[in-house]
Scaffold this motif. Structure first.
Motif, mmCIF file in Angstrom:
data_model
loop_
_atom_site.group_PDB
_atom_site.id
_atom_site.type_symbol
_atom_site.label_atom_id
_atom_site.label_comp_id
_atom_site.label_asym_id
_atom_site.label_seq_id
_atom_site.Cartn_x
_atom_site.Cartn_y
_atom_site.Cartn_z
ATOM 1 N N TRP A 119 3.445 0.221 -12.118
ATOM 2 C CA TRP A 119 3.638 1.141 -10.996
ATOM 3 C C TRP A 119 2.551 2.206 -10.974
ATOM 4 N N PHE A 120 2.264 2.778 -12.143
ATOM 5 C CA PHE A 120 1.262 3.848 -12.166
ATOM 6 C C PHE A 120 -0.140 3.297 -11.946
ATOM 7 N N LYS A 121 -0.406 2.122 -12.466
ATOM 8 C CA LYS A 121 -1.723 1.526 -12.227
ATOM 9 C C LYS A 121 -1.969 1.351 -10.732
ATOM 10 N N GLU A 122 -0.940 0.918 -10.014
ATOM 11 C CA GLU A 122 -1.073 0.821 -8.558
ATOM 12 C C GLU A 122 -1.240 2.206 -7.939
ATOM 13 N N SER A 123 -0.431 3.140 -8.400
ATOM 14 C CA SER A 123 -0.438 4.472 -7.816
ATOM 15 C C SER A 123 -1.800 5.145 -7.938
ATOM 16 N N ARG A 124 -2.460 4.941 -9.056
ATOM 17 C CA ARG A 124 -3.755 5.596 -9.267
ATOM 18 C C ARG A 124 -4.925 4.761 -8.725
ATOM 19 N N SER A 125 -4.638 3.572 -8.192
ATOM 20 C CA SER A 125 -5.731 2.702 -7.730
ATOM 21 C C SER A 125 -6.406 3.245 -6.475
ATOM 22 N N SER A 126 -5.656 3.945 -5.623
ATOM 23 C CA SER A 126 -6.267 4.561 -4.436
ATOM 24 C C SER A 126 -5.269 5.536 -3.830
ATOM 25 N N ARG A 127 -5.773 6.469 -3.062
ATOM 26 C CA ARG A 127 -4.885 7.447 -2.424
ATOM 27 C C ARG A 127 -4.006 6.805 -1.348
ATOM 28 N N PRO A 130 0.523 1.977 -1.508
ATOM 29 C CA PRO A 130 1.935 2.221 -1.167
ATOM 30 C C PRO A 130 2.728 2.927 -2.273
ATOM 31 N N LYS A 131 2.297 2.794 -3.525
ATOM 32 C CA LYS A 131 3.005 3.451 -4.625
ATOM 33 C C LYS A 131 2.369 4.797 -4.993
ATOM 34 N N ARG A 132 1.460 5.290 -4.170
ATOM 35 C CA ARG A 132 0.828 6.570 -4.484
ATOM 36 C C ARG A 132 1.876 7.664 -4.662
ATOM 37 N N ASP A 133 2.879 7.689 -3.789
ATOM 38 C CA ASP A 133 3.866 8.760 -3.864
ATOM 39 C C ASP A 133 5.049 8.413 -4.781
ATOM 40 N N TRP A 134 4.873 7.401 -5.638
ATOM 41 C CA TRP A 134 5.861 7.154 -6.686
ATOM 42 C C TRP A 134 5.638 8.102 -7.865
ATOM 43 N N TYR A 135 4.526 8.780 -7.868
ATOM 44 C CA TYR A 135 4.181 9.781 -8.875
ATOM 45 C C TYR A 135 3.717 11.031 -8.134
ATOM 46 N N PHE A 136 3.488 12.100 -8.859
ATOM 47 C CA PHE A 136 3.063 13.360 -8.236
ATOM 48 C C PHE A 136 1.544 13.517 -8.341
ATOM 49 N N TRP A 137 0.896 13.525 -7.204
ATOM 50 C CA TRP A 137 -0.553 13.699 -7.128
ATOM 51 C C TRP A 137 -0.864 14.949 -6.306
ATOM 52 N N TRP A 191 10.951 11.215 -7.889
ATOM 53 C CA TRP A 191 12.274 10.822 -7.410
ATOM 54 C C TRP A 191 12.495 11.170 -5.949
ATOM 55 N N GLU A 192 11.619 11.935 -5.362
ATOM 56 C CA GLU A 192 11.740 12.228 -3.929
ATOM 57 C C GLU A 192 11.518 10.965 -3.089
ATOM 58 N N THR A 193 10.834 9.972 -3.660
ATOM 59 C CA THR A 193 10.503 8.746 -2.941
ATOM 60 C C THR A 193 11.616 7.721 -3.109
ATOM 61 N N GLU A 194 12.273 7.353 -2.033
ATOM 62 C CA GLU A 194 13.433 6.467 -2.102
ATOM 63 C C GLU A 194 13.087 5.108 -2.699
ATOM 64 N N ASP A 195 11.961 4.529 -2.312
ATOM 65 C CA ASP A 195 11.583 3.222 -2.856
ATOM 66 C C ASP A 195 11.396 3.289 -4.372
ATOM 67 N N CYS A 196 10.900 4.401 -4.850
ATOM 68 C CA CYS A 196 10.745 4.586 -6.292
ATOM 69 C C CYS A 196 12.110 4.586 -6.969
ATOM 70 N N ARG A 197 13.062 5.309 -6.412
ATOM 71 C CA ARG A 197 14.405 5.341 -7.003
ATOM 72 C C ARG A 197 15.022 3.949 -7.015
ATOM 73 N N LYS A 198 14.878 3.206 -5.937
ATOM 74 C CA LYS A 198 15.448 1.854 -5.876
ATOM 75 C C LYS A 198 14.844 0.952 -6.951
ATOM 76 N N ALA A 199 13.545 1.089 -7.168
ATOM 77 C CA ALA A 199 12.885 0.288 -8.203
ATOM 78 C C ALA A 199 13.390 0.669 -9.592
ATOM 79 N N ILE A 200 13.611 1.956 -9.810
ATOM 80 C CA ILE A 200 14.177 2.415 -11.084
ATOM 81 C C ILE A 200 15.551 1.782 -11.305
ATOM 82 N N TYR A 201 16.385 1.807 -10.287
ATOM 83 C CA TYR A 201 17.736 1.258 -10.427
ATOM 84 C C TYR A 201 17.700 -0.226 -10.767
#
Length: 589
Positions: A119-127, A130-137, A191-201
């Motif tokens: 997830w983080f590798k995707e998030s940091r791959s570009s601004r 789609p997973k950019r907002d799964w972490y705080f940037w 956790w503000e990102t709903e898709d992130c929470r669903k993936a966690i669950y």
């Protein structure tokens, strides 16, 4: 509290009456001689745990991980760290626990992942990923550079990390900072990102619940909701550029919403292996007031069953941030007030509490609350065990506690310490001392680490008197304690008066008298006495009196004549005198 108040109204639940046993996989049992504890090693010791008399096994993170923070930096929730074993090994452990009538819970580490998680590798791959907002940037701030001139880049906030230093790391690829409350290798999930929470669950929870686990210990449970937008913390440590900022990320505005959703979406859909409810226990730091804790554990709120509150295990620590390992001497009345606060917390509420004085993040209880000297360590261990067994709430034991394991010897050098937090604090202390900013910092931190470092709880379990305490036939990842020949499970199994035998006896006694010990109301006596800790427990017409001597000198024992002695940690109790580090329980019906 009325001296005769009771907790009669507390609903009986299996997890309230259970004893939990925490396993730290790296240090429990090595089955293949590579020096690292593993899952087959745990599997081989399930009968030992059943014989001890515990009810639930809690296994600390065994998930796939780069191990920067001993598995609390997870790179794949749905796989096992290869040196520990395989998914099949975990399935075998779950089956064996259930076959021995033990439940099993795992750590739920979802405030952050490893920076090696997909997830983080995707998030940091570009601004634009789609997973950019799964972490705080966040973008950099630019301020005047008084030394070089022009402008210089600084992080979005001045927050101090739990592991020393700041909480933001610059990413060259996308030219923004990412947030990490812990190590830079542990970016915080958003956790503000709903898709992130669903993936966690799905990934962190349902995957393991579908394999039959019976609940979770929920790591860093009150940090998922941050105060947005981000802002600087006030300067409370002028010697540092990084400031404690818990008010910005602890017990945040949406935290209760998130936990309720976790229950509604996932936990409520499962039961334990025997059809009873799942259990959850949260790690609730920096929440000192009962009202704040109750919001998490009130039965009607349907969030968590119970939490770990850390006033007791943090006794003697500094401020928890820069000064964490500046030891602060304390006296027994301070400990009593903490115990009274969290025992009485559950009276007149629908909340519940936990009972513990050891875990993987703290020094050993004998050295912290008793006396580890050779003549007193066993007596201290027994007295401390009796103290816990008589308290209301759910009892948690940490591996090795039941045989009286100790801190690493003071003569060990700092090179024996492995933990990322210990190393970061020591490195920072060296820098501050050598630069003259705080000339005694290194000396103070070394002394603090010798007593309170997380490393002490992570020394290999002492199974027997053979090489490395029977933990491994190879070189252990952490040095085995020098006293493994004197303190080990095998020798204590054969001794009727050993610490291990004492724990087994106490767990039976706690079950036999669970009404007054587990559910009974607490009454503190003689609160200012600096040597003894005496309290009563009440349940209906039944009263227990617990007397504990926290010193190496005999102490007067008064007011017990009208009660029947139930148990003493000494083979023979003396009338009118509490012997050094003696614990007693009297009972009256």
């Amino acid at each position: 509290m009325s001296p005769h108040a009771t907790n009669l109204y507390h609903k009986r639940e299996w997890w309230k009456e259970a004893t939990f046993y925490q396993i730290y996989p790296a240090s429990f049992k090595d089955s293949n001689g590579d020096g690292l504890g593993d899952l087959p090693g745990i599997l081989s010791k399930i009968p030992y745990l059943a014989s001890l008399g515990v009810d639930v096994v809690w296994i600390s993170p065994m998930f796939d991980s780069p191990q920067k923070d001993m598995g609390y930096d997870i790179s794949n929730y749905e796989d096992v760290y290869a040196p520990y074993g395989t998914i099949s090994d975990m399935e075998a452990i779950i089956s064996s626990c259930h076959a021995h009538n033990l439940k099993i819970i795992l750590d739920l580490v979802v405030n952050h992942t490893s920076d090696q998680h997909a997830w983080f590798k995707e998030s940091r791959s570009s601004r634009s990923n789609p997973k950019r907002d799964w972490y705080f940037w966040e973008p950099a701030r630019w301020v005047d550079d008084d030394v070089e001139g022009g402008k210089k880049r600084i992080p979005p906030t001045n927050w101090r990390s739990y592991f020393a230093g700041g909480t933001w790391t610059w990413d060259e690829g996308t030219e923004e900072y990412y947030l990490h409350l812990y190590d830079s290798s542990q970016p915080d999930l958003n956790w503000e990102t709903e898709d992130c929470r669903k993936a966690i669950y799905d990934s962190a929870m349902r995957f393991w619940l579908d394999k039959g686990i019976d609940g979770f210990r929920v790591d860093t449970v009150n940090k998922y909701s941050k105060v947005l937008p981000f802002r600087d913390a006030p300067i409370t440590d002028p010697k540092s550029e990084w400031q404690p900022a818990a008010e910005n990320w602890c017990n945040g505005p949406r935290i209760h919403e998130f936990i309720r959703e976790m229950n509604e979406e996932v936990l409520s859909k499962y039961t334990a292996f025997d059809g009873l409810p799942l259990v959850t226990v949260g790690e609730l730091s920096l929440t000192p007031e009962p009202e704040g804790v109750l919001r998490y554990v009130s039965a009607k709120e349907r969030e968590l069953d119970m939490v770990f509150q850390f006033d007791l295990t943090h006794l003697g620590q500094g401020d928890g941030f820069g000064g964490k390992y500046d030891f602060v001497p304390w006296k027994l009345p301070e400990l009593k007030r903490i115990v009274e606060k969290w025992q009485c917390f559950i009276e007149s509420t629908d909340g519940w509490t936990t009972v513990f004085n050891e875990n993987h993040d703290n020094g050993r209880s004998i050295d912290r609350f008793g006396n580890g000297a050779p003549e007193w360590r066993e007596k201290s261990a027994k007295m401390l065990a009796l103290w816990l067994a008589a308290l209301a709430g759910t009892l948690f034991l940490y591996q090795g506690q039941e045989i009286g394991m100790l801190n690493a010897p003071e003569e060990w050098g700092i090179e024996e310490y492995k933990d990322v937090e210990s190393m970061n604090h020591h490195r920072e202390a060296v820098q501050l001392s050598e630069s003259g900013v705080d000339s005694t910092r290194k000396e103070r931190v070394v002394k603090g680490l010798q007593l309170m470092a997380r490393d002490h709880a992570r020394l290999p379990f002492q199974w027997n008197g053979s090489v490395n305490g029977g933990f491994s036939t190879g070189k252990p990842w952490m040095r085995a304690h020098d006293l493994y020949k004197e303190i080990n499970a095998e020798s204590q199994k054969k001794e009727a008066d050993s610490v291990l035998s004492w724990y087994k006896q106490l767990l039976r006694l706690r079950e036999e008298h669970k009404d007054v010990f587990i559910y009974g109301a607490f009454e503190l006596l003689d609160p200012e006495n600096v040597s003894t800790f005496v309290f009563r427990k009440h349940y209906g017409d039944k009263t227990a009196l617990v007397a504990l001597n926290f010193t190496s000198e005999p102490q007067p024992a008064r007011g017990m004549d009208y009660m029947t002695l139930l148990i003493s940690s000494y083979a023979k109790a003396k009338e009118g005198v509490l012997q050094p580090y003696e614990g007693r329980v009297y009972i009256k019906y």
